[in-house]
Scaffold this active site. Structure first.
Site, PDB file in Angstrom:
ATOM      1  N   HIS A  54       8.551   7.796   7.050  1.00  0.00           N
ATOM      2  CA  HIS A  54       8.768   7.091   5.779  1.00  0.00           C
ATOM      3  C   HIS A  54       9.800   7.801   4.889  1.00  0.00           C
ATOM      4  O   HIS A  54       9.688   7.813   3.662  1.00  0.00           O
ATOM      5  CB  HIS A  54       7.449   6.911   5.011  1.00  0.00           C
ATOM      6  CG  HIS A  54       6.433   6.098   5.732  1.00  0.00           C
ATOM      7  ND1 HIS A  54       6.447   4.716   5.743  1.00  0.00           N
ATOM      8  CD2 HIS A  54       5.374   6.459   6.494  1.00  0.00           C
ATOM      9  CE1 HIS A  54       5.433   4.269   6.470  1.00  0.00           C
ATOM     10  NE2 HIS A  54       4.777   5.310   6.936  1.00  0.00           N
ATOM     11  N   ASN A 127       0.782  -0.231   4.659  1.00  0.00           N
ATOM     12  CA  ASN A 127       1.986  -0.772   5.287  1.00  0.00           C
ATOM     13  C   ASN A 127       2.103  -2.257   4.977  1.00  0.00           C
ATOM     14  O   ASN A 127       1.238  -2.840   4.319  1.00  0.00           O
ATOM     15  CB  ASN A 127       1.940  -0.568   6.809  1.00  0.00           C
ATOM     16  CG  ASN A 127       2.202   0.863   7.230  1.00  0.00           C
ATOM     17  OD1 ASN A 127       2.999   1.567   6.614  1.00  0.00           O
ATOM     18  ND2 ASN A 127       1.520   1.298   8.276  1.00  0.00           N
TER      19      ASN A 127
END
Length: 485
Positions: A54, A127
């Site tokens: 990420h 997510n």
């Protein structure tokens, strides 16, 4: 208005910021030019380790507003009354790409929210998909290695990705989502968010409920095809940042509706699937979505680094009324996320502006690097606990009730009759003909250059989900015959 004068970091005035000090017109630079050394030394230290996953991210500030009463399920004060507002900090991200990668690649997107509540910070770190590739945190480092660069070629490796996926049938649900239209949203505003894991609520009566969090985009779902994203990346690698930042600057504030699925605690012993399995969803017919509130992002930070790159999200940040579950991946993340932030940002990362709670903080953590705030919270005699020096003490009134789930939950792993193929197959059968065609094409493109034995192993998984699924991918790959297994 008087102009501000340039200084060193210690506050001394800078008399010349255009050239270094030398011994005469053509002489060498002098060691006494402390301003030069300070400037170069600070530049050398402008970067910190990027996130292992990420790394490429975008974010903004906003508010969460309660629209429906769910206080019978949770004692968390941020949900205590309709109309109540809580400030939030969001961060969206790709999973695999580095900080400089293109943001419109096919990938899962991170969807993280920090709620600055009166009882401390609650981080929902999820997510844009309701499931993930694995059900046990022990497998996470290996999986991430397949998404990163090959140690010899230093290139991304489709061979490694499909080798891992083909050897891990539990990944099929997430792979199907990733390779579908939703694999490339056109912006952070045009995708849903999910807590993905099973969490828990508990109320003032000590009752526990299992919970799934959903954030439904109010902007609608919009996605790029592979061909469209190739064109976008050719023009800009920062499309998501441009879209999110630009929308907020123009007053077009993106919104999501927050909803939850609620499961009574005892139901976890009865469901035909493991309700704590991160590769599974809960059927909405059994546990319908319940509206909770609305997220609105309405402010770009004045300094991106200070608030978005320094933002540190961890599932370990919960508040009274919100708890965990036996989800194995969640349990691993409770440790690993906070540990990653201590490494990347430093021991006292939660005292940085992006992570600092709005309520009063009192603890006995001592000293260490960058202890830039008072060491005693105003009481130097209270530096241990218990003490008789009027120091902070425990509050047993917010003790979480024990989980009633018993060891019988292991039955799901030892005798999994539900399997890894039913839900991916159900999802596939929801697609129309055009969506299926794009799915086949996307998978074929992603398998370019992958060894045939790996492809054939993966095709068996598609077959088990739905024969049409496997046949469609074969046709897109130009494979006419099914391997003899």
């Amino acid at each position: 208005m008087m102009k501000k004068k340039l200084t060193t970091s210690a506050g001394a005035p800078v008399t010349n910021n255009q050239r270094s000090q030398t011994a005469g017109k053509r002489g060498p630079v002098l060691m006494q030019d402390y301003k030069l050394f300070e400037k170069l030394a600070h530049q050398n230290r402008e970067r910190i380790p990027e996130r292992v996953v990420h790394a490429k991210g975008w974010g903004a500030m906003g508010t969460f507003t309660v629209t429906k009463d769910i206080s019978k399920y949770t004692r968390a004060k941020l949900f205590s009354e309709v109309g109540k507002q809580t400030p939030i900090l969001s961060r969206f991200s790709t999973v695999a790409g580095e900080m400089g990668a293109a943001d419109t690649e096919r990938d899962v997107r991170g969807f993280s929210l920090k709620f600055y509540t009166e009882e401390g910070n609650w981080d929902l770190v999820g997510n844009n998909t309701p499931v993930f590739f694995l059900r046990d945190g022990y497998k996470f480092p290996d999986f991430i290695h397949t998404q990163k660069r090959h140690p010899k070629t230093n290139l991304r490796s489709p061979e490694a990705m499909w080798d891992y996926w083909s050897l891990s049938p539990e990944s099929l649900h997430q792979v199907t989502i990733l390779m579908s239209d939703r694999g490339i949203p056109i912006s952070p505003m045009h995708m849903n968010g999910y807590g993905s894991h099973t969490f828990s609520f508990w109320n003032n009566d000590g009752e526990r409920f299992w919970v799934k969090f959903h954030f439904k985009t109010q902007q609608g779902h919009k996605h790029y095809t592979n061909e469209e994203t190739a064109e976008v990346i050719g023009q800009t690698r920062e499309k998501y940042q441009e879209e999110l930042y630009g929308a907020i600057e123009q007053g077009k504030f993106p919104k999501w509706t927050m909803k939850v699925q609620i499961m009574p605690e005892a139901d976890a012993e009865k469901t035909p699937y493991n309700p704590f399995d991160l590769t599974k969803v809960w059927p909405h017919a059994d546990y319908p979505l319940i509206e909770v509130g609305e997220i609105e992002l309405n402010q770009n930070p004045e300094n991106y680094w200070q608030y978005i790159e320094n933002a540190a999200y961890s599932p370990s940040n919960v508040v009274p009324g919100i708890g965990f579950s036996p989800d194995k991946v969640l349990q691993a993340r409770i440790f690993s996320y906070a540990d990653a932030h201590r490494y990347r940002l430093g021991t006292h990362y939660e005292a940085l502006p992006a992570n600092m709670p709005l309520n009063e903080v009192n603890h006995y953590h001592k000293d260490g690097a960058m202890r830039f705030f008072t060491n005693d919270f105003g009481n130097p005699d209270a530096y241990y606990e218990p003490n008789t020096k009027d120091g902070a003490f425990e509050d047993q009134s917010v003790e979480e009730p024990p989980m009633k789930i018993n060891g019988d939950i292991m039955r799901y792993e030892e005798n999994d009759t539900f399997g890894d193929y039913k839900q991916p197959g159900d999802l596939f059968r929801m697609f129309n003909a055009e969506q299926k065609a794009r799915l086949y094409s996307n998978i074929a493109a992603a398998m370019d250059g992958v060894s045939m034995d790996i492809i054939e192993r993966q095709l068996v998984h598609f077959d088990k989900a739905d024969q049409e699924y496997g046949d469609g991918v074969r046709k897109a790959l130009g494979i006419s015959q099914m391997a003899d297994y």
